[in-house]
Scaffold this motif. Structure first.
Motif, PDB file in Angstrom:
ATOM      1  N   TYR A 261       0.825  -1.203   0.000  1.00 31.38           N
ATOM      2  CA  TYR A 261       0.000   0.000   0.000  1.00 31.38           C
ATOM      3  C   TYR A 261       0.864   1.259   0.000  1.00 31.38           C
ATOM      4  O   TYR A 261       1.981   1.268   0.530  1.00 31.38           O
ATOM      5  N   ALA A 265      -1.777   5.148   3.335  1.00 27.68           N
ATOM      6  CA  ALA A 265      -2.743   4.096   3.659  1.00 27.68           C
ATOM      7  C   ALA A 265      -2.231   3.194   4.776  1.00 27.68           C
ATOM      8  O   ALA A 265      -2.919   2.244   5.162  1.00 27.68           O
ATOM      9  N   ARG A 266      -1.028   3.497   5.305  1.00 21.40           N
ATOM     10  CA  ARG A 266      -0.419   2.676   6.363  1.00 21.40           C
ATOM     11  C   ARG A 266      -0.471   3.350   7.729  1.00 21.40           C
ATOM     12  O   ARG A 266      -0.161   2.724   8.740  1.00 21.40           O
ATOM     13  N   ASN A 401       7.313   2.736  -1.368  1.00 15.07           N
ATOM     14  CA  ASN A 401       5.969   2.616  -1.927  1.00 15.07           C
ATOM     15  C   ASN A 401       5.953   1.576  -3.041  1.00 15.07           C
ATOM     16  O   ASN A 401       6.968   1.354  -3.701  1.00 15.07           O
ATOM     17  N   SER A 411      -4.825   0.524  -2.466  1.00 17.64           N
ATOM     18  CA  SER A 411      -4.622   1.149  -1.159  1.00 17.64           C
ATOM     19  C   SER A 411      -5.893   1.820  -0.656  1.00 17.64           C
ATOM     20  O   SER A 411      -6.218   1.754   0.537  1.00 17.64           O
ATOM     21  N   SER A 427      -5.786   7.743   1.713  1.00 22.51           N
ATOM     22  CA  SER A 427      -4.854   6.974   0.892  1.00 22.51           C
ATOM     23  C   SER A 427      -4.463   7.712  -0.385  1.00 22.51           C
ATOM     24  O   SER A 427      -3.304   7.678  -0.806  1.00 22.51           O
TER      25      SER A 427
END
Length: 532
Positions: A261, A265-266, A401, A411, A427
């Motif tokens: 992702y 998005a993390r 990424n 994501s 995201s």
């Protein structure tokens, strides 16, 4: 050879090396000459001091080209009792720490501003403009500017985040244009914008002001800078506070399957926003309609409004509203705890307009106007001909990424499942990081498991919509001996929300006294105050 091709050629080696050792250790910058800061009275405020200070563009070549950083200092109120300099960073990335220095003393407590010079350094690539000594001053700006002979690019997306197939395709096309413009026309600072470069700048300024160790306060992205400095210079920490904390591992590499992702998005921010809003619904119902207009199944009203917005625009007396615009505005408004009554008023007004009796006068337009006036922008924006990638220049250099074109779509789906209503928004913020052209060879990506000369004070807000408390807990687990302080409240970070927190800050900064383990502070004001 283009910048993108050069970076791609070394990208795999850099990522693999970072798992073993930082690509440019702090010691490699140790031979950089310490500059002399020439403080001058700031033109906009006679009580402040301003300076432009040269630093190496590339710390691997400390005698090479120099760039200038803008500094603003608020001198200590009691200079005869001064402990040293408190460096500050207000986040972003892209925020002007020099501008933040103007009012930071009022936020960090009377004792702090009495005992410390407070200094903000505009990070490299960031060009704040207040208190400038000369026209156009500011730290060396990063710019990706189209040339007259370049063909026109696609229009800048005007929506907060894409949802339909055509919107997604338009966003991906703009991302391609954005990266291509930076690849062809980005100035050289684009290859030297990592958080590690900014940490090296800060350590050089620490030496320039004569402090043996660093005293620092950083909020939001400033927590990434603080964690990076602590990991790179663990023996140089005098006192270091990080507030509204981002998990630095999530920021840089992610864990396990997170590598699939894009970076934003993390972070867990989508869940933080969802939790912040829904916990405020519960509080609204608890205090009742006299204090919160949407009380009585506030969550249900919100979801009915949202589902209607997903079907198409809704007319109000002040114009049409669409789903993406509403969700983006709600996120920006949730940064300030004082905006939650406005959020509830808007939800109630929209619910009445869409589902109420036909004779109910619509307040939705006025409620929306008040909410828009109160919001703080939570996402980066772009211009047509010139793009200043102050946000992506840092995040994309710092983070690993995925490189496939479907990564942002994948994501968004992942994040939306974790934080419905906010996952797509969060995201897509980092979609340009897929195959970003700027170099990351000087970035620091861990390890963050170090023991610092003074334990860090890590501060988390239980209902933070941007940096959920999980980030503070993660960093607390990484930094040996660090202590966590919790604020039970809403909004982003903890500044100006609690005298309890401010007191803990002052005790730690001045005496290096950590709060008792498990300390939880309360906010000074309720989320929904009683009518006066």
């Amino acid at each position: 050879m283009s910048r993108q091709k050069r970076v791609m050629a070394v990208g795999v080696a850099v990522v693999l090396a970072s798992a073993v050792a930082p690509p440019l250790a702090a010691a490699d910058a140790a031979h950089t000459a310490v500059p002399k800061i020439q403080w001058q009275q700031c033109p906009d405020d006679k009580h402040l001091r301003c300076a432009m200070v040269p630093v190496p563009l590339d710390y691997a070549d400390p005698r090479g080209k120099k760039i200038s950083l803008r500094l603003v200092k608020r001198p200590a109120d009691q200079p005869n009792r001064k402990i040293g300099t408190l460096f500050i960073n207000n986040g972003g990335p892209g925020g002007s720490a020099a501008d933040f220095a103007v009012g930071a003393g009022d936020l960090l407590g009377a004792s702090t501003r009495q005992r410390f010079d407070i200094v903000g350094i505009d990070p490299r690539g960031i060009a704040g403009q207040r208190n400038c000594l000369t026209e156009g001053c500011g730290s060396e700006p990063v710019v990706c500017a189209a040339a007259p002979e370049d063909p026109p690019g696609p229009p800048v997306p005007t929506i907060a985040f894409p949802r339909s197939e055509s919107e997604v395709n338009a966003q991906l096309a703009f991302d391609d244009f954005y990266r291509g413009l930076c690849d062809k026309r980005g100035n050289e600072i684009l290859d030297h914008m990592s958080t590690a470069d900014t940490a090296r700048d800060m350590d050089l300024m620490r030496q320039a002001v004569g402090d043996r160790q660093l005293t620092f306060y950083g909020i939001s992205y400033g927590s990434v800078l603080g964690a990076t400095y602590a990991a790179m210079y663990p023996n140089k920490v005098r006192a270091l506070i990080v507030d509204g904390v981002l998990d630095p591992v999530a920021w840089s590499t992610g864990r396990g399957d997170d590598a699939k992702y894009v970076a934003s998005a993390r972070f867990g921010s989508e869940y933080g926003a969802w939790e912040s809003l829904h916990s405020s619904f519960a509080e609204c119902d608890r205090v009742g309609a006299a204090r919160c207009p949407a009380a009585g199944q506030a969550s249900g009203k919100f979801h009915k409004v949202v589902e209607r917005l997903k079907q198409g625009d809704v007319d109000t007396p002040n114009g049409k509203l669409n789903y993406q615009e509403v969700m983006g505005t709600l996120l920006g408004a949730m940064y300030g705890p004082g905006n939650y009554p406005l959020i509830m008023d808007f939800i109630e007004a929209m619910h009445q307009q869409i589902f109420g009796a036909a004779r109910v006068p619509s307040r939705a337009g006025d409620a929306w106007a008040k909410l828009r006036a109160a919001e703080r922008p939570a996402v980066p924006t772009f211009g047509e001909e010139t793009i200043a990638p102050t946000f992506h220049g840092v995040l994309c250099a710092d983070s690993v990424n995925p490189t496939d074109r479907e990564a942002p779509i994948r994501s968004a789906a992942h994040a939306e499942a974790n934080g419905p209503g906010f996952g797509e928004l969060w995201s897509w913020i980092s979609s340009p990081c897929v195959n970003w052209p700027g170099s990351s060879k000087s970035a620091f990506r861990g390890p963050y498991t170090v023991k610092t000369s003074t334990p860090l004070l890590i501060v988390g807000n239980t209902h933070d919509p941007a940096t959920p408390i999980s980030g503070a807990r993660a960093l607390n687990g990484l930094m040996k001996g660090s202590r966590m302080l919790t604020l039970d409240g809403w909004g982003h970070g903890t500044l100006r929300m609690s005298e309890c927190v401010t007191g803990k800050f002052e005790s730690y900064l001045i005496h290096r006294k950590l709060p008792v383990p498990g300390t939880v502070c309360q906010t000074d004001a309720p989320l929904f105050p009683a009518a006066s």
